[in-house]
Design an enzyme around this catalytic site. Structure first.
Site, PDB file in Angstrom:
ATOM      1  N   CYS A  79       0.624  -1.276  -0.181  1.00 27.86           N
ATOM      2  CA  CYS A  79      -0.066  -0.022   0.034  1.00 27.86           C
ATOM      3  C   CYS A  79       0.910   1.170   0.033  1.00 27.86           C
ATOM      4  CB  CYS A  79      -1.026  -0.085   1.026  1.00 27.86           C
ATOM      5  SG  CYS A  79      -2.235   1.024   1.054  1.00 27.86           S
ATOM      6  N   HIS A 170      -3.066  -5.140   1.359  1.00 30.10           N
ATOM      7  CA  HIS A 170      -2.600  -5.306   2.771  1.00 30.10           C
ATOM      8  C   HIS A 170      -2.677  -6.921   2.970  1.00 30.10           C
ATOM      9  CE1 HIS A 170      -2.502  -1.260   4.298  1.00 30.10           C
ATOM     10  NE2 HIS A 170      -3.469  -0.977   3.744  1.00 30.10           N
ATOM     11  N   GLU A 172      -1.088  -8.527   5.151  1.00 29.87           N
ATOM     12  CA  GLU A 172      -0.864  -8.860   6.610  1.00 29.87           C
ATOM     13  C   GLU A 172      -2.266  -8.750   7.270  1.00 29.87           C
ATOM     14  OE1 GLU A 172      -0.872  -4.283   6.474  1.00 29.87           O
ATOM     15  OE2 GLU A 172      -0.517  -5.796   5.158  1.00 29.87           O
TER      16      GLU A 172
END
Length: 196
Positions: A79, A170, A172
Site C-alpha cells: 500500500c 494489505h 498482513e
C-alpha cells in the site's frame, strides 16, 4: 536463517511481524536507521505515505534506505510502502525512495469508506488470495523488466522488479501468509547470492 525488518514508523507493523513469524523467520521492528545493518530484507508497511515520508526525513532514514536497496537487499512495499518504492508518482515531481520501476497513483480505489476485499490470482503465489484494499494505490505503468503478479479490474495491484516487491493491498491483515512467504523466499535467495 534470515532476519527481516518491518519499518516501524507508522502502519500495520505488528501484523507484518506476526505474518513473518508465521513464515518461520525472525522479524524485527526497525525504528532506527542503524538497525537496517542487522537485516536481510525489509517490509515497508501500509499507512499514510505523506506522513511516512515526513517521519523518514525526521529520523534521517532516506539515504540509509537507498543504500539498503543499492546493496541488493530485497524490499517489499505494501500500500503506502509501494508508493515509497515507486520511481514515479502520478501528480508528483519527485519519488520517495524511487527504486522500483513503476508509476503509481495514490488513492486510486477511493477513500477509506471505499475499502473492500477481493479474491486475487497472484502469479507464483496463489490462484485465490484474500486481498484487503484500504485507500489503495495502483500501478499505472510498469517498466519492461517488471513482472506483473496480479491485477484487479484491469489495474495492476502487485508486481516484482528484481529485488523489489510491491502491492496495493494489505496481505498482513489476513490469516493467509502466502504472499509474505513469497517475499521471504526472495530474501533467502538474495542472501544465498551474497554468500556465494
Amino acid at each position: 536463517m534470515v532476519k527481516i525488518g518491518v519499518l516501524a514508523l507508522q502502519g500495520a507493523v505488528r501484523e507484518h511481524i506476526q505474518s513473518l513469524e508465521a513464515c518461520g523467520v525472525e522479524a524485527i521492528a526497525i525504528k532506527h536507521k542503524e538497525e537496517l545493518n542487522e537485516i536481510d530484507g525489509l517490509i515497508l508497511p501500509g499507512g499514510e505515505s505523506t506522513t511516512m515520508r515526513r517521519l523518514l526525513d525526521k529520523y534521517d532514514f532516506m539515504d540509509s534506505l537507498k543504500k539498503f536497496a543499492a546493496d541488493g537487499k530485497p524490499m517489499f512495499g505494501t500500500c503506502a510502502g509501494l508508493i515509497l518504492l515507486a520511481k514515479n508518482l502520478v501528480g508528483y515531481n519527485e519519488p520517495h525512495i524511487g527504486v522500483m520501476d513503476v508509476t503509481v497513483e495514490r488513492n486510486s480505489f477511493g477513500r477509506q469508506v471505499d475499502s473492500f476485499e477481493a479474491d486475487l490470482a497472484i502469479r507464483n503465489v496463489a490462484t485465490s488470495f484474500p486481498a484487503v484494499f484500504i485507500r489503495a494505490p495502483h500501478i499505472v505503468e510498469a517498466g519492461e523488466n517488471v513482472e506483473i503478479l496480479a491485477k484487479h479490474e484491469g489495474r495492476i495491484v502487485a508486481a516484482r522488479d528484481g529485488q523489489f516487491l510491491g502491492c496495493s493491498f494489505h496481505p498482513e491483515l489476513t490469516e493467509d501468509h502466502r504472499f509474505t512467504a513469497y517475499f521471504v523466499e526472495m530474501v533467502k535467495e538474495a542472501k544465498e547470492k551474497t554468500l556465494v
